[in-house]
Every structure is written in C-alpha cells, then in structure tokens.
Design a protein around this motif. Structure first.
Motif, mmCIF file in Angstrom:
data_model
loop_
_atom_site.group_PDB
_atom_site.id
_atom_site.type_symbol
_atom_site.label_atom_id
_atom_site.label_comp_id
_atom_site.label_asym_id
_atom_site.label_seq_id
_atom_site.Cartn_x
_atom_site.Cartn_y
_atom_site.Cartn_z
ATOM 1 N N ARG A 236 -9.489 -3.692 6.207
ATOM 2 C CA ARG A 236 -10.865 -3.121 6.437
ATOM 3 C C ARG A 236 -10.776 -2.374 7.913
ATOM 4 N NH1 ARG A 236 -14.847 -8.075 4.706
ATOM 5 N NH2 ARG A 236 -14.641 -7.671 2.479
ATOM 6 N N ARG A 237 -9.919 -2.939 8.809
ATOM 7 C CA ARG A 237 -9.716 -2.224 10.152
ATOM 8 C C ARG A 237 -8.663 -1.188 9.974
ATOM 9 N NH1 ARG A 237 -10.108 -7.952 10.815
ATOM 10 N NH2 ARG A 237 -12.077 -8.546 11.669
ATOM 11 N N GLU A 238 -7.688 -1.426 9.828
ATOM 12 C CA GLU A 238 -6.593 -0.378 9.656
ATOM 13 C C GLU A 238 -5.305 -1.061 8.521
ATOM 14 O OE1 GLU A 238 -4.265 -0.210 13.392
ATOM 15 O OE2 GLU A 238 -4.329 -2.516 13.567
ATOM 16 N N THR A 239 -4.641 -0.009 8.280
ATOM 17 C CA THR A 239 -3.550 -0.436 7.392
ATOM 18 C C THR A 239 -2.294 -0.561 8.156
ATOM 19 O OG1 THR A 239 -4.509 0.781 5.480
ATOM 20 C CG2 THR A 239 -2.412 0.209 5.274
ATOM 21 N N SER A 240 -1.751 -1.891 8.482
ATOM 22 C CA SER A 240 -0.656 -1.927 9.062
ATOM 23 C C SER A 240 0.503 -2.449 8.391
ATOM 24 C CB SER A 240 -0.724 -3.126 10.210
ATOM 25 O OG SER A 240 0.462 -3.358 10.804
ATOM 26 N N PRO A 241 1.801 -2.000 8.571
ATOM 27 C CA PRO A 241 2.966 -2.341 7.938
ATOM 28 C C PRO A 241 2.966 -4.006 7.898
ATOM 29 C CG PRO A 241 3.638 -0.575 9.394
ATOM 30 C CD PRO A 241 1.941 -0.915 9.702
ATOM 31 N N GLU A 242 2.449 -4.470 8.752
ATOM 32 C CA GLU A 242 2.618 -6.194 8.926
ATOM 33 C C GLU A 242 1.872 -6.605 7.846
ATOM 34 O OE1 GLU A 242 0.214 -9.401 11.586
ATOM 35 O OE2 GLU A 242 1.831 -8.030 12.770
ATOM 36 N N ILE A 243 0.819 -5.967 7.109
ATOM 37 C CA ILE A 243 0.059 -6.337 6.038
ATOM 38 C C ILE A 243 0.955 -6.358 4.626
ATOM 39 C CG2 ILE A 243 -2.076 -6.114 4.729
ATOM 40 C CD1 ILE A 243 -2.320 -7.270 7.379
ATOM 41 N N ASN A 244 2.029 -5.398 4.682
ATOM 42 C CA ASN A 244 2.809 -5.186 3.586
ATOM 43 C C ASN A 244 3.723 -6.258 3.554
ATOM 44 O OD1 ASN A 244 1.580 -2.658 2.955
ATOM 45 N ND2 ASN A 244 3.047 -1.457 3.841
ATOM 46 N N ALA A 245 4.266 -6.592 4.667
ATOM 47 C CA ALA A 245 5.291 -7.770 5.066
ATOM 48 C C ALA A 245 4.570 -9.115 4.448
ATOM 49 C CB ALA A 245 5.655 -8.002 6.466
ATOM 50 N N ILE A 246 3.255 -9.327 4.569
ATOM 51 C CA ILE A 246 2.749 -10.429 4.424
ATOM 52 C C ILE A 246 2.511 -10.570 3.118
ATOM 53 C CG2 ILE A 246 0.626 -11.764 4.660
ATOM 54 C CD1 ILE A 246 0.345 -10.753 7.499
ATOM 55 N N ALA A 247 2.249 -9.389 2.536
ATOM 56 C CA ALA A 247 2.018 -9.085 0.964
ATOM 57 C C ALA A 247 3.201 -9.569 0.157
ATOM 58 C CB ALA A 247 1.306 -7.931 0.620
ATOM 59 N N THR A 248 4.348 -9.139 0.641
ATOM 60 C CA THR A 248 5.641 -9.126 -0.057
ATOM 61 C C THR A 248 5.897 -10.837 0.001
ATOM 62 O OG1 THR A 248 6.301 -7.034 0.714
ATOM 63 C CG2 THR A 248 7.949 -8.575 0.160
ATOM 64 N N VAL A 249 5.768 -11.238 1.216
ATOM 65 C CA VAL A 249 6.182 -12.494 1.130
ATOM 66 C C VAL A 249 5.182 -13.556 0.316
ATOM 67 C CG1 VAL A 249 6.236 -14.870 2.638
ATOM 68 C CG2 VAL A 249 6.957 -12.654 3.598
ATOM 69 N N PHE A 250 3.856 -13.062 0.077
ATOM 70 C CA PHE A 250 2.991 -13.747 -0.889
ATOM 71 C C PHE A 250 3.344 -13.377 -2.163
ATOM 72 C CE2 PHE A 250 -0.862 -15.739 0.540
ATOM 73 C CZ PHE A 250 -1.561 -15.858 -0.819
ATOM 74 N N LEU A 251 3.703 -12.383 -2.549
ATOM 75 C CA LEU A 251 4.110 -11.963 -3.812
ATOM 76 C C LEU A 251 5.620 -13.038 -4.296
ATOM 77 C CD1 LEU A 251 4.161 -10.070 -6.177
ATOM 78 C CD2 LEU A 251 5.777 -8.439 -5.044
#
Length: 269
Positions: A236-251
């Motif tokens: 909701r604040r910003e789209t950071s590549p860090e979120i992509n990394a977390i999502a990849t680990v989650f996946l």
C-alpha cells in the motif's frame, strides 16, 4: 452418421489443450515475473540490472520481517495443531458411527468455512471478538489462534475423514475381539493407520493458516502483523523488490509443504 459416431473418441477434445495452455500461462506468468524480479539487483522494478541476492539479504536483516515471520510460524503451528486435533475427533465421530438422521447436517456444519466467503467469516469473527475484547480487556494472539483454528478445521478434516472411510475395519474389530478397550484399540491400531492422513491434514491446515490474509486482517490487533498482512501493508505504501523476495520465499515454502502433503497423503500403509 453412425460411422462418425463410432469414430468419435471422448478422450480427444479439440481446442481444450490450447485453452488449458493459455490458462496456465495467464496464471503462472505473473508468478514467474515476481520470482525473476526478486533476484533483480536494481532498486526499481522498472529496470533490470542483473542477478543479485541483495533483496533476500535485506529481507533477512529486516527486523519487521523477522517479527512477522516468527509470528506467522507460531500462529500457523498453533492453529494447525488445534485444528488437526479437532478434525481428528470430528472425523472419528462422523465415520465410526452408524448412519443416522442429522449426520449429513454435521458434514455440512464442519465444512461450512469452505462454503461461506472468507470475508463473511472475517466480519463475523470481528463482531464477536470485538465484544469479547471490550468485556475482557484481552487483546493478545489468542483471538488469531482461535480464528485460524476454526477456519482450518475443514481443511484438516477432509483428508482425515477420507482416510477413515477407506480404512478396513478388520484390524479394529480384531483388537476388540482380543479384549482391547476402545482407547487401546485407537492408540495401537487406528492411530498408526491414520497417522499419514493426520500429518497431511496438519500440513494442509498449516499452509492455509500461513497464507491467510482476510481473516487475519479483520481479527488482529495493533502490532500483530503476520507476514502476509505485513506484505499487504508494504504494498500500500510502495512496491519494493524486497517484497518480491519475501513472496518468493513464501511461495517456495508453500510449494514444499503442499508437495510433502501430496506424497504423505498418497501413502497407504
């Protein structure tokens, strides 16, 4: 006409393969892009600067991510454990009994969270727990554990009930003929045969709890972000590549758990 009917093969559906390929492409292309950009060295998602693990390292060193991850794992463990215990008892109560009026209603009642939209369950839990919070003053993690447990019970119940229905009752009857008490027959005969389904139900409930956003968003109090709700807040604040990394680990974690669930549930002792 008769010749054409004899030549028709129901195993061949022209065009279905192309539709299936397009569907899989539409579903998994965004996921593939997310995983690829989690290894992007750039600070922005708008350009590609080569492969890097910097965002995985950044997420690993992020204290907020660590707190949310630990909270998610503890919540999923507690919820899956309680849901599996309740589901095992419910499965035994609905399969080790003669058919009677109202048994179908019990099936529907246990599986109700699967049929009701999740947002309806979340709103209902919010109304109930908000009253309890006012009366008791308690705002801890217990509400999230109860909410996740209630939502995960049918997911653990389905594989356990399916295993009980497919089990041969000969060994249990033999144990009863040898003067074993119901509890002793359960611990020595039924439970070992049921263990793969219990493990599978636990893992399925664990994944469901770990991935849940809607119910958690409605029930949680301040400072109780799980990893999915933390990621939602960051987006909701910003789209950071860090979120992509977390999502990849989650996946990756979800895929591993679901794969183990599949192989464990396939076992037939």
């Amino acid at each position: 006409m008769a010749r054409r009917q004899r030549a028709y093969d129901i195993r061949r559906q022209p065009g279905f393969g192309l539709i299936a390929l397009f569907t899989f492409f539409a579903l998994y292309l965004p996921i593939a892009a997310l995983v690829a950009y989690s290894f992007n060295a750039a600070d922005s998602l708008s350009r590609w600067d080569g492969l890097s693990l910097r965002w995985f390292i950044s997420a690993w060193n992020n204290q907020a991510v660590q707190d949310a991850s630990i909270r998610s794992l503890l919540l999923a463990t507690w919820a899956a454990t309680l849901a599996t215990i309740a589901a095992t008892m419910a499965a035994l109560a609905t399969t080790r009994t003669p058919n009677y009026p109202g048994l179908t209603f019990k099936y529907v009642f246990i599986n109700q969270p699967l049929m009701v939209p999740e947002i309806v369950t979340g709103v209902a839990l919010l109304i109930v727990f908000s009253r309890i919070k006012v009366w008791t003053g308690y705002t801890g993690m217990g509400y999230l554990i109860l909410a996740h447990t209630a939502f995960c019970i049918p997911f653990a119940y389905l594989p356990i009930r399916a295993r009980l229905e497919s089990m041969d009752l000969t060994l249990e009857r033999a144990a009863a003929d040898l003067y074993a008490t119901p509890w002793r027959a359960f611990w020595r005969v039924t439970l070992p045969l049921l263990r793969p389904a219990i493990i599978a139900g636990f893992m399925l409930a664990f994944v469901i709890s770990l991935d849940d956003v809607v119910i958690t968003e409605f029930v949680k109090s301040g400072g109780q972000d799980t990893l999915p709700t933390y990621m939602l807040g960051q987006l909701r604040r910003e789209t950071s590549p860090e979120i992509n990394a977390i999502a990849t680990v989650f996946l990756a974690l979800s895929v591993v758990l679901v794969t183990v669930f599949y192989f464990v549930n396939r076992r037939r002792p």
